[in-house]
Design a protein around this motif. Structure first.
Motif, PDB file in Angstrom:
ATOM      1  N   ALA A 165       0.656  -1.182   0.270  1.00 47.96           N
ATOM      2  CA  ALA A 165      -0.360  -0.154   0.062  1.00 47.96           C
ATOM      3  C   ALA A 165       0.475   1.635  -0.022  1.00 47.96           C
ATOM      4  N   LEU A 166       0.760   2.689  -0.684  1.00 48.34           N
ATOM      5  CA  LEU A 166       1.656   3.826  -0.792  1.00 48.34           C
ATOM      6  C   LEU A 166       0.840   4.250   0.480  1.00 48.34           C
ATOM      7  N   LEU A 167       0.289   3.858   1.305  1.00 42.47           N
ATOM      8  CA  LEU A 167       0.267   4.144   3.149  1.00 42.47           C
ATOM      9  C   LEU A 167      -1.305   3.445   4.123  1.00 42.47           C
ATOM     10  N   PHE A 168      -1.015   3.490   5.193  1.00 43.59           N
ATOM     11  CA  PHE A 168      -1.775   2.804   5.289  1.00 43.59           C
ATOM     12  C   PHE A 168      -2.509   3.358   7.109  1.00 43.59           C
ATOM     13  N   TRP A 169      -3.380   3.102   7.797  1.00 38.53           N
ATOM     14  CA  TRP A 169      -3.247   3.648   8.669  1.00 38.53           C
ATOM     15  C   TRP A 169      -3.935   1.752   9.783  1.00 38.53           C
ATOM     16  N   VAL A 170      -3.137   1.797  10.897  1.00 35.77           N
ATOM     17  CA  VAL A 170      -3.801   0.830  12.061  1.00 35.77           C
ATOM     18  C   VAL A 170      -4.776   1.274  12.353  1.00 35.77           C
ATOM     19  N   PRO A 211      -3.971  -5.921  16.246  1.00 37.46           N
ATOM     20  CA  PRO A 211      -4.451  -4.898  15.572  1.00 37.46           C
ATOM     21  C   PRO A 211      -6.001  -5.729  14.562  1.00 37.46           C
ATOM     22  N   TYR A 212      -6.784  -5.122  14.237  1.00 35.93           N
ATOM     23  CA  TYR A 212      -8.378  -5.001  13.568  1.00 35.93           C
ATOM     24  C   TYR A 212      -7.308  -5.697  11.908  1.00 35.93           C
ATOM     25  N   GLY A 213      -6.356  -4.612  11.847  1.00 33.98           N
ATOM     26  CA  GLY A 213      -6.351  -4.846  10.516  1.00 33.98           C
ATOM     27  C   GLY A 213      -5.855  -3.227  10.099  1.00 33.98           C
ATOM     28  N   GLU A 214      -6.034  -2.692   9.673  1.00 29.23           N
ATOM     29  CA  GLU A 214      -5.303  -1.108   8.808  1.00 29.23           C
ATOM     30  C   GLU A 214      -6.357  -1.345   7.391  1.00 29.23           C
ATOM     31  N   ILE A 215      -6.523   0.392   7.560  1.00 26.94           N
ATOM     32  CA  ILE A 215      -6.945   0.600   5.897  1.00 26.94           C
ATOM     33  C   ILE A 215      -6.069   1.849   5.038  1.00 26.94           C
ATOM     34  N   ALA A 216      -6.500   0.754   4.269  1.00 22.75           N
ATOM     35  CA  ALA A 216      -4.546   0.974   2.877  1.00 22.75           C
ATOM     36  C   ALA A 216      -5.313   1.561   1.874  1.00 22.75           C
ATOM     37  N   VAL A 217      -3.880   2.148   1.298  1.00 22.32           N
ATOM     38  CA  VAL A 217      -4.435   3.269  -0.193  1.00 22.32           C
ATOM     39  C   VAL A 217      -3.600   2.434  -1.176  1.00 22.32           C
ATOM     40  N   TRP A 218      -4.085   2.288  -1.832  1.00 22.02           N
ATOM     41  CA  TRP A 218      -3.272   1.383  -3.303  1.00 22.02           C
ATOM     42  C   TRP A 218      -3.429   2.553  -4.770  1.00 22.02           C
ATOM     43  N   ARG A 219      -2.642   2.674  -5.108  1.00 21.40           N
ATOM     44  CA  ARG A 219      -2.819   3.276  -6.595  1.00 21.40           C
ATOM     45  C   ARG A 219      -3.884   3.092  -7.628  1.00 21.40           C
ATOM     46  N   VAL A 220      -4.802   3.033  -8.384  1.00 24.28           N
ATOM     47  CA  VAL A 220      -5.738   1.658  -8.789  1.00 24.28           C
ATOM     48  C   VAL A 220      -5.194   1.552  -9.967  1.00 24.28           C
ATOM     49  N   SER A 221      -4.066   1.958 -10.584  1.00 22.20           N
ATOM     50  CA  SER A 221      -2.973   1.448 -11.562  1.00 22.20           C
ATOM     51  C   SER A 221      -2.123   0.715 -11.608  1.00 22.20           C
ATOM     52  N   ASP A 222      -1.704   0.308 -10.177  1.00 18.74           N
ATOM     53  CA  ASP A 222      -0.823  -0.624  -9.276  1.00 18.74           C
ATOM     54  C   ASP A 222      -1.801  -1.677  -9.335  1.00 18.74           C
TER      55      ASP A 222
END
Length: 182
Positions: free
Chosen positions: A119-124, A138-149
């Motif tokens: 992921a480009l960045l994430f929040w736990v 941790p339950y997990g994270e909220i992750a950010v991906w570039r759609v083209s990736d």
């Protein structure tokens, strides 16, 4: 779900914030993002768009998730924000592999069968267990991906596993290289 969407619209005052919208849609429908774009007052498909899909994909089959990712890649969105359980030791299972009546499981999108990139960045997210108590996982994270990736081809075929002998050769070679060049 419609009640949650209505409360989010009110809580975040989407009438006053012209760059924020919440939708309730059937993610398994064909052309889901085209349908959302038609409903949207802000997403023309030409500007940068972030698609947030939090705590949704864990309730879907692999095939439905694959379909969603394929549609997402065609959507014109720039970023995908979603739940990911990379900090939990989970082996991704399809809903059809779970006991009857179970419609949720944690998913690690970096593992089989998704293999999403880092992921480009994430929040736990908050730490809790299924019973609601604290277990320091941790339950997990909220992750950010570039759609083209995101990958273009998804399959549920298991990746080929190296034989124990082949794994041993890789370990020996890695040790040799490490010892020689450190």
């Amino acid at each position: 779900m419609p009640g949650l969407i209505a409360s989010h619209r009110q809580r975040f005052d989407t009438d006053a914030n012209p760059k924020l919208e919440f939708f309730h849609s059937d993610m398994s429908a064909p052309n889901i993002f085209q349908t959302i774009r038609q409903k949207s007052r802000i997403w023309t498909g030409e500007d940068t768009a972030v698609v947030l899909t939090r705590h949704v994909l864990e309730h879907e089959t692999f095939e439905a998730i694959f379909r969603y990712f394929r549609e997402l890649k065609r959507s014109g969105a720039t970023y995908f924000v979603g739940s990911n359980a990379s900090r939990r030791q989970v082996r991704n299972k399809d809903l059809s592999d779970l006991p009857e009546g179970v419609n949720f499981r944690f998913l690690n999108f970096h593992r089989y069968p998704f293999f999403l990139p880092a992921a480009l960045l994430f929040w736990v997210e908050d730490v809790h267990n299924e019973a609601g108590g604290k277990d320091n996982v941790p339950y997990g994270e909220i992750a950010v991906w570039r759609v083209s990736d995101l990958p273009s081809n998804f399959t549920t075929e298991e990746p080929v596993q190296a034989t124990p002998a082949a794994q041993e050769v890789v370990k020996r070679n890695a040790k040799f290289i490490f010892d020689r060049y450190r």
